[in-house]
Every structure is written in structure tokens, then in C-alpha cells.
Design an enzyme around this catalytic site. Structure first.
Site, PDB file in Angstrom:
ATOM      1  N   GLY A 267      15.483  48.889  98.720  1.00  0.00           N
ATOM      2  CA  GLY A 267      14.624  48.316  97.684  1.00  0.00           C
ATOM      3  C   GLY A 267      15.370  48.123  96.373  1.00  0.00           C
ATOM      4  O   GLY A 267      15.317  47.062  95.765  1.00  0.00           O
ATOM      5  N   GLU A 304      13.107  53.415  89.767  1.00  0.00           N
ATOM      6  CA  GLU A 304      14.539  53.444  89.410  1.00  0.00           C
ATOM      7  C   GLU A 304      14.724  53.945  87.975  1.00  0.00           C
ATOM      8  O   GLU A 304      15.648  54.696  87.695  1.00  0.00           O
ATOM      9  CB  GLU A 304      15.183  52.067  89.593  1.00  0.00           C
ATOM     10  CG  GLU A 304      15.029  51.468  91.000  1.00  0.00           C
ATOM     11  CD  GLU A 304      15.376  52.412  92.132  1.00  0.00           C
ATOM     12  OE1 GLU A 304      16.250  53.287  91.950  1.00  0.00           O
ATOM     13  OE2 GLU A 304      14.755  52.296  93.216  1.00  0.00           O
TER      14      GLU A 304
HETATM   15  C1  7ML Z   1      11.688  54.178  97.431  1.00  0.00           C
HETATM   16  C2  7ML Z   1      15.247  53.480  97.860  1.00  0.00           C
HETATM   17  C3  7ML Z   1      16.283  53.638  98.802  1.00  0.00           C
HETATM   18  C4  7ML Z   1      15.981  53.793 100.153  1.00  0.00           C
HETATM   19  C5  7ML Z   1      15.587  53.378  96.382  1.00  0.00           C
HETATM   20  C6  7ML Z   1      17.716  53.673  98.361  1.00  0.00           C
HETATM   21  C7  7ML Z   1      16.185  54.628  95.779  1.00  0.00           C
HETATM   22  C8  7ML Z   1      18.066  54.865  97.533  1.00  0.00           C
HETATM   23  C9  7ML Z   1      17.686  54.760  96.067  1.00  0.00           C
HETATM   24  C10 7ML Z   1      10.594  54.050  96.620  1.00  0.00           C
HETATM   25  C11 7ML Z   1      10.540  53.028  95.706  1.00  0.00           C
HETATM   26  C12 7ML Z   1      11.601  52.172  95.614  1.00  0.00           C
HETATM   27  C13 7ML Z   1      12.686  52.307  96.442  1.00  0.00           C
HETATM   28  C14 7ML Z   1      12.748  53.308  97.380  1.00  0.00           C
HETATM   29  C15 7ML Z   1      13.899  53.461  98.305  1.00  0.00           C
HETATM   30  C16 7ML Z   1      14.684  53.779 100.574  1.00  0.00           C
HETATM   31  C17 7ML Z   1      13.640  53.620  99.678  1.00  0.00           C
HETATM   32  N1  7ML Z   1      18.183  55.956  95.410  1.00  0.00           N
HETATM   33  O1  7ML Z   1      16.009  54.612  94.383  1.00  0.00           O
HETATM   34  O2  7ML Z   1      15.526  55.761  96.233  1.00  0.00           O
HETATM   35 ZN    ZN Z   2      14.803  56.711  94.724  1.00  0.00          ZN
END
Ligand code: 7ML
Ligand code: ZN
Length: 879
Positions: A267, A304
């Protein structure tokens, strides 16, 4: 174990401290799409003033090594050992300076991890272990260094050069080249490093923090997207203000960058001051993005941003602790969305998501605690369990401690650990110490997998006017763990009279009387709670606000559910009661269907819908949620052996029956909401569109469906209404669907995000014929197997959101999908592994489908050089 997973596994219990501090990393990029040269200089200092020399172990992957020097001396091949992804230099002095030079090839990087090309620009993705694809480095989150990054590139091809922190210096060099130097004052782990180079444009805004710091906010996009950034920017400003107000947390630099890319595995990513986003979570305009997209953007921009404190300032010691930052940050983004929109609606959506995604995961071959004990490929552990269940567990601290107690815990957590890489135990200790309580038993939630079941039974004693609730908790064995312990389960309860009045709650064991909700805390296998002065057998309102991530079992009568729907003060309980009625009705018809009996309509469901459709007081978004039937996958989870076609048939039968039986009410409500007003972004307008489109979804089963849908499509001025209408036409198998799809295609054929929706709508069409359509669509010029969003929209949606298509009885869906997993594995193992998980629940189907799925899993497992990512998923599934 024969599958080789054990030997390849990394275990939490084997964690060791990295013996070196790496205080400073100076890194120079000579940027080119075909080849980028990376020169790095880093200072190694043995920890605790140790005097003996030690080995330096570095991680690297797919790097073309040019040179290596230690303390000024060039190393030759026999000064170090490269073994797989590690490079070991033996016997380095306690203070050592290492210089490296490598070449990497971004344009050939189809895995989208490390440095890669998206359109015409270069960017990085380093979490979890992508930095090792950029340079040799101790690529682990407990090694934190101050980064100084110099980027040099051709000015016309790469006018914008970005990295973390502050822009320190810049200049021109010969041959039309330029360079920029970035310095990040905050030491960080390598996974938070980022770089972007290309021809991007920006929108800019300023934010003044509470203490008066001016922060420049910039969103970088490709030129054609400049008019789609306003909502993301507004969301960012709201997130920054919200974190100050609710968590007392302020931003810590003068610059905050967001870059949007169409090519992203996940995401988004929280790299310090240089967030990189999947464009899906940035770009929005009313005619290109749905209300769900707008809400998704707000949530992910928040997520984020919130990582800056929960993730960046305090990070994870090792990847087993991933939920430390992710569970907590998801909790924070959920709360942000709840405060910005409707708290009740947000809560319901979160619960729906947890139940239909996390529960099956926890009951399947990839079951793991939110803090796993082992993994083969860490990328496979960015799961719904770590994120969503992790957030549910953080929410339980909040429920137990209250907002003030929780914030005290957060404050202590930052006081103790700011600038450090820590563990889930450290978080728990901060919460416990700040509140002077013992949370040891609560800590079991971190180590135990599986969804606990809570069985509730009750007894009313007329003579003593006492009502007793008996709760039994039990967590069934999971694939990864046989024995389970009792957990701490917050249990929020209310009691209603049959006519819906809330009763004051006094426990037999106490004197205080609570008006409304009582929070009880279950800790044992079985516990009884007796309430006194209860004048009649009450209706229990259980697990209000969904106070724990458990499966709730209580044998509600139809009347009790009707009372809750009509009168309970808790929106989750009202919604859940409606879902139970729908679920019971659908599963009952499914059983009749299986026996070859004619399906019939359930009167309590009718009554509930009549009530919902006549309600002019409740939030339309909540009414919409109440009428959305449990999805097919969630219903499948409730069956011993999944009856794919039966569930679909029963669900359709009930939809049709309700629609025709209550047609007048549906039409009335639809017309009321379809008021001809032009598009607005407000949550009130979104709520009205949500309810209107749920009504439409029923009305397509009636004789007015086609005309209403066609009219909506014609007059729509926003993507929410347009998509709802086209989906309706597709489901109705209306001839108008064909023209609607082709008009949509001609209008949007060059727009990547909108075309994702076009693929998705077609991949979702129920029935065994869809696999051929999906095959055909793979040839469409807008499709690319290299692009994760395209893969998810067409292939992922087909395999995961189209049960009657994917599970076609002849196995054609399975064969097609396994071919795609194999094809993707050679390009992008992370995405391939996600796709492979569509087979995870294979053991829950009938014998024929089981065998068909199993043989596809075996076919994938037998592929030569299969990635660790896919191998872990399919071998787990086959165990
Ligand atoms: C969860 C993310 C990842 C993987 C984003 C990648 C992150 C790792 C990253 C909730 C809302 C937005 C994105 C994600 C998500 C799977 C889900 N550190 O910020 O966690
Ligand atoms: Zn995250």
C-alpha cells in the site's frame, strides 16, 4: 521435515545482538536506469568498547561487487567470504571504516524491492530486506545509522533527486549532470532508507506544528496526476493535527515528502520524511475514485504519517516484532478514521475485515501469533494477523486502561524507547508500569495463535431476580500450535428488557451500579457473572463495540435479535444482530439447497429489513452496513465443508426474495437518496451514496432494476455511483453491461487506476465462465503481469473475491491460477506468494475440489528454483 521449511526457517529464539555499532553511513549514488553505481562508506565500532577484533557480517543480494576496502586497504577475494546473501570479513579491528562499491541494475528489477524503475523514474522499497539489494550492509532493524546520501544524475532525465531528511547541498557537474546531498539527522534502520530520482511534479502545502515549526509538505506525482492530489494533502494535514491533539505527538523535521508510484508491491511505505505510496492511496478525483478510495487514502496517509513516531522514532528490534509498529499504527489509523468520519461505521468495517480475512488466516496453514516464532520469508508475514489482529490487541489495552491510561502508557513508551529498536515486551512493560498493573497474562495474546471462542450461556432466576451469564473460553488448536492457554478477554456487556430499555447493572459481588455498559475482564477458562435486581429475563448485548477479537457463541432467539437491532445502544451489536439473522437465513437455505429442497424466505430477516428500510433517523451509512449480507467467504467459514454453489445460490435467492418482497420500500428509499444533487465529498454525502447503492444492489433483482441502474449510470457525476451501476448491470447480465464496459474502457483506457476498476468488475462476475474472460483480459493493452495493481485487480480479484469462478467444478480456475503463480514467481516473488495463498483453504472443500487444488499446489511446489516466498506458502498448505 521433507519440505525443507525447517532448515530454511529463522527462529525468534535465536536472536543475537549485532556486535557492531554503525554510527554513520555515507552513500553515493551514480544514478542510471540500466546501471546505478553505489559507493558506501560506513564506520563500524565494536559495542561496549570491546577490544578484540571481530567478524563483520553484511547482507547483500544481486549486487555486482566492484571493490571493498577496510581501513584504507583494498580487500582481495581471500580477505572475505560470500555465502548466499552474507559477506563476512573476518577479524576486523574494533574501530573500522569499510568502503564498498557495487553496481545494480534497476531497469531489470521486476521484484520491485530495492532500487527499481517505475515509468520513467527510479525509486526504492527497502522494508523489510530490500536495502541489501542496494548495497552491502547489516540489513537488520536494530542497526541504526545516520545517513548522508549523495545522488548524482543526468539533469534532464532526473531533475528531481530525493532522499530522507534535509536537503543539505546541491550542485552541477560536468556533462549536464547535477547532484544533491541529503542528510537525515535521525539515526534509522536501513529499511527506512528511500531514494527517488526522476521527472516528477509536485503540489505543496505548509503545516505549522503546535510548537510553531513550519513544515513544507510536498506530494510528487507524474504530471498528468497533479489535479488528483488535493484529498491526500488534506488528509495529511488532518493526520498531523490529529496526532498532536489525540496523542500529543508532533512532527520532527521541516520537510515531509510523499511520492506516488503505479508500481508498488504494498500500500505504502513510511520511509523517514520520504513516504512512497502506491498511487491508489494518493490519487483521487470524484470522477476517478470511489468513496471507499477516498476513505482508503485518508487511512493510509494517516497510517504512514503515524509511523513517524510508532515505527520510526521507536522501531522494531527484529522482524518478529513487526506488530510492535504495525499493530499499533493500524490502531492509530483506525482511531484517526473514526475521529474523522463515523466512529460506529469505521468500527463495523474493521470488524468485518477482521472476521473475513484474519479469522480464516488464523484457522489455516499460515496460522501464526501476532508475534511469530519463525519464518522462512519475512515478506510472507505482513499479514492480516500481524496488522489487523495486532491492532485489535492494542485496542484491548485501550479498552482495559481507558484513553487516559493508554496515553500514559504511550508517554512512558516514548520516554523509555525514543531512538531505539525495541520489542513487544517493551511496549507491554510501558503500558503496565505507567498504570501500575500487571499485564503478564495479557502478554499471551502475543504468543498464541488462533481465534478464541467464547461460549455464552445464561440463566434467569425469577425468585431472586438474578441473571447469570456463564462465559467459557476455548481456543481450538491451530496448524502451528496444539496447546492453548486462557487469555485475558475484555467483555463489555449490557442488558436490555424485551422492549429494549437498558437495565442498570449491579453485580452480585459488588455494590456499584453501572448504567449502560459494564466492562468485565475474563481471565479463566470459565467465569460466571451474576447481575442482581433484574426484573425480567433480559436480552444480553454481548461484546459491545467488539471488545475482543473472538468468536462469540450465544444462542439468540429471533425475538432477541430483533430487540437488539431495534434498540441496542451499541452500533456494533445492532449490526452484528442483523448479520446473524442474515447468516442464519442464508445457511439454512444453503442446507435446503444441498438436500434438493426448495428454498424459502425467513420472516425475521424480512422484519429486520423492513425496520432498517423504514428508519429515517439512523446514519444511512450504518443502515447500509446492516443490509450488506455477509460475504460468501465469510459464510464459507461457517460451514464444515464449503458448499460454494449452495452459498451463492442461497445468497442470491435471499437477495431476490427481499428485493421483491420489499420492493416498494427499497424504491422509496432509493428515490429519496437519489436526489439529483451534485457530488459532495462530505461524510454525510458518502453515507447517502452508500445506502443508495446498497438499495440498488437489491433492486437489480426486481423488474425496475435495469431502468434504475441505466438511469443512475447516465446521470452519475462520480465514480462511486458509476461503478455501482456498472456492477449492477453485470450482475443482472443486462445487455447494457456490454456497452457500459466498452464506454468505460474508451473513456479511461490510458488511466492506470481507473482501468484497475474495469478489470476488477469483470473478474468479479460470478460463475465458471469468468476464467475465460480473465484469460482474455490478460491480453488487453492496459494489463501487465509486471504491475502488482493489475495483478491484484484481475487475477487476485478472480481468485479471492469470486468463489464461483475460482472454484469452478472442472478445476479450470485452479489451473489458470496456478499458472499465474508460477509465471509471477519468476518476476515478483512477493506478489506471487500473495496470489498463492488463494489455495490456503483447500482442505475445507469437497473431495473433488480438494484433489484438484492439491494437485495444483503440488505442481507449484515442484517448480525448479521456486522462490522462498512461494515455497513457504505452498509447502505450508501441503503439510
Ligand atoms: C497497512 C503496509 C505494508 C504491507 C504499509 C508495507 C506499511 C509495510 C509498511 C495498513 C494501511 C496501509 C498500509 C498497510 C500495509 C501491508 C500493509 N511499513 O506502512 O505497514
Ligand atoms: Zn505500517
Amino acid at each position: 521435515m521433507k519440505d525443507g521449511l525447517s532448515e530454511k526457517s529463522i527462529y525468534r529464539k535465536n536472536y543475537t545482538v549485532y556486535p557492531w555499532d554503525v554510527s554513520q553511513l555515507d552513500i553515493h549514488f551514480d544514478i542510471g536506469s540500466e546501471t546505478t553505481t553505489v559507493r558506501a562508506e560506513m564506520e563500524f565500532q565494536l559495542k561496549d568498547g570491546a577490544r578484540d577484533s571481530q567478524d563483520i557480517v553484511l547482507n547483500g543480494s544481486d549486487l555486482q561487487l566492484i571493490s571493498l576496502s577496510l581501513n584504507g586497504r583494498t580487500l582481495s577475494a581471500d580477505d572475505y567470504v560470500v555465502d548466499g546473501e552474507t559477506l563476512t570479513i573476518s577479524g576486523a579491528p574494533p574501530k573500522s571504516v569499510l568502503k564498498t562499491e557495487v553496481k545494480i541494475h534497476p531497469a531489470n528489477n521486476s521484484a520491485l524491492e530495492g532500487l527499481y524503475l517505475s515509468g520513467d523514474f527510479l525509486l526504492t522499497q527497502c522494508e523489510a530486506q530490500g536495502f541489501r539489494k542496494i548495497t552491502w550492509f547489516p540489513d537488520r532493524p536494530d542497526v541504526m545509522a545516520a545517513y548522508r546520501v549523495t545522488m548524482e544524475a543526468d539533469r534532464s532525465e532526473f531533475p528531481v533527486l530525493l532522499s530522507n531528511g534535509n536537503r543539505a547541498e546541491a550542485g552541477e557537474s560536468a556533462g549536464g549532470r547535477h547532484w544533491v546531498r541529503w542528510e537525515d539527522p535521525f539515526p534509522k534502520p536501513s529499511y527506512l532508507f528511500a531514494l527517488v530520482a526522476g521527472d516528477l511534479e509536485l503540489v505543496e502545502e505548509h503545516f505549522t506544528t503546535r510548537s510553531g515549526r513550519d513544515v513544507v509538505l510536498r506530494i510528487y506525482v507524474e504530471t498528468e496526476n497533479l489535479d488528483r492530489c488535493a484529498h491526500a494533502m488534506e488528509s495529511l494535514v488532518n493526520a498531523m493535527r490529529w496526532d498532536e491533539e489525540r496523542f500529543d505527538l508532533e512532527y520532527d523535521l521541516n520537510i515531509y515528502h510523499i511520492v506516488a508510484t503505479n508500481d508498488f508491491n504494498m500500500g505504502a511505505m513510511e520511509n523517514k520524511s520520504l513516504n512512497i505510496f502506491n498511487s491508489k492511496y494518493v490519487l483521487a478525483r470524484p470522477d476517478t475514485a470511489t468513496d471507499a478510495d477516498y476513505q482508503g487514502i485518508e487511512g493510509v496517509i494517516g497510517h504512514e504519517y503515524f509511523h513517524n513516531w510508532t515505527g520510526n522514532r521507536v522501531t522494531c528490534r527484529d522482524w518478529f516484532q513487526l506488530t510492535l509498529k504495525e499493530g499499533l499504527t493500524v490502531f492509530r489509523d483506525e482511531e484517526f478514521s473514526a475521529d474523522m468520519q463515523s466512529r460506529a461505521v469505521k468500527r463495523i468495517r474493521v470488524v468485518r475485515d477482521l472476521r473475513s480475512r484474519q479469522f480464516p488466516e488464523d484457522d489455516g496453514p499460515m496460522s501464526h501469533p501476532i508475534r511469530p516464532d519463525r519464518y522462512v520469508e519475512i515478506n510472507n508475514f505482513y499479514t492480516s494477523t500481524v496488522y489487523q489482529k495486532g491492532a485489535a490487541i492494542i485496542r484491548m489495552y485501550h479498552t482495559l486502561l481507558g484513553e487516559a491510561g493508554f496515553q500514559k502508557g504511550m508517554k512512558l513508551y516514548f520516554e523509555r524507547h525514543d531512538g531505539h529498536a525495541v520489542t513487544c515486551d517493551d511496549f507491554l512493560a510501558a503500558m503496565a508500569d505507567a498504570n501500575g498493573i500487571n499485564l503478564d497474562r495479557f502478554g499471551r495474546w502475543y504468543s498464541q495463535s488462533g481465534t478464541p471462542q467464547v461460549h455464552v450461556s445464561d440463566h434467569y432466576d425469577t425468585a431472586t431476580q438474578t441473571y447469570t451469564l456463564t462465559l467459557k473460553q476455548r481456543t481450538p488448536a491451530t496448524y502451528d500450535q496444539k496447546d492453548k492457554q486462557e487469555l485475558v478477554i475484555p467483555f463489555a456487556v449490557g442488558l436490555l428488557t424485551a422492549s429494549g430499555e437498558e437495565l442498570p447493572l449491579q453485580l452480585e459481588t459488588g455494590t456499584d451500579i453501572v448504567q449502560g455498559t459494564r466492562l468485565l475482564v475474563m481471565e479463566e477458562a470459565q467465569q460466571e457473572y451474576s447481575f442482581v435486581n433484574i426484573p425480567e429475563h433480559p436480552v444480553p448485548s454481548l461484546f459491545r463495540d467488539y471488545s475482543a477479537p473472538v468468536k462469540i457463541f450465544y444462542d439468540y432467539s429471533a425475538e432477541q435479535l430483533a430487540t437488539l437491532i431495534a434498540h441496542d445502544s451499541d452500533a456494533f451489536v445492532r449490526w452484528d444482530a442483523a448479520q446473524r439473522i442474515a447468516q442464519n437465513a442464508i445457511l439454512e437455505q444453503c442446507r435446503r439447497h444441498a438436500k434438493g429442497l426448495e428454498m424459502t424466505l425467513d420472516s425475521s430477516l424480512f422484519k429486520a429489513f423492513r425496520g432498517i428500510l423504514s428508519d429515517r433517523l439512523a446514519d444511512p451509512a450504518l443502515l447500509a452496513e446492516a443490509m450488506i449480507m455477509p460475504d460468501e467467504d465469510y459464510l464459507a467459514e461457517q460451514m464444515e465443508i464449503v458448499d460454494v454453489d449452495g452459498i451463492h445460490a442461497a445468497r442470491e435467492f435471499i437477495r431476490k426474495g427481499l428485493a421483491n418482497g420489499l420492493k416498494t420500500l427499497f424504491v422509496e428509499r432509493y428515490n429519496e437518496l437519489n436526489d439529483g444533487q451534485s457530488y459532495q465529498k462530505s461524510s454525510k454525502a458518502m453515507a447517502r451514496r452508500a445506502l443508495k447503492n446498497v438499495c440498488l444492489f437489491y433492486l437489480i433483482e426486481t423488474d425496475v432494476g435495469e431502468s434504475l441502474t441505466a438511469a443512475q449510470l447516465k446521470s452519475s457525476d462520480n465514480m462511486t455511483d458509476t461503478l455501482a451501476a456498472i456492477k449492477g448491470l453485470i450482475l443482472m447480465e443486462s445487455p447494457l453491461a456490454v456497452t457500459a464496459l466498452s464506454d468505460f474502457e474508451s473513456k479511461w483506457k490510458t488511466d492506470a487506476l481507473v482501468m484497475d476498476k474495469w478489470f476488477m468488475m469483470q473478474a468479479m462476475k460470478p460463475g465458471p465462465g469468468t476464467v475465460n474472460k480473465v484469460k482474455e483480459l490478460m491480453q488487453h493493452p492496459a494489463f501487465s503481469i509486471q504491475n502488482p495493481n493489475k495483478v491484484r485487480s484481475l487475477i487476485g480479484v478472480f481468485a479471492m473475491l469470486n468463489p464461483t469462478g475460482f472454484h469452478a467444478a472442472d478445476g479450470s480456475g485452479y489451473t489458470f491460477h496456478a499458472d499465474r503463480v508460477i509465471e509471477l514467481d519468476g518476476l515478483n516473488p512477493q506478489v506471487a506468494a500473495r496470489m498463492a495463498s488463494a489455495f490456503n483453504r483447500w482442505k475445507r472443500y469437497d473431495e473433488d475440489r480438494k484433489m484438484l487444488m492439491k494437485s495444483q499446489l503440488q505442481r507449484i511446489a515442484a517448480v525448479d528454483n521456486l522462490s522462498g516466498d512461494v515455497s513457504e506458502i505452498v509447502n505450508n498448505a501441503l503439510r
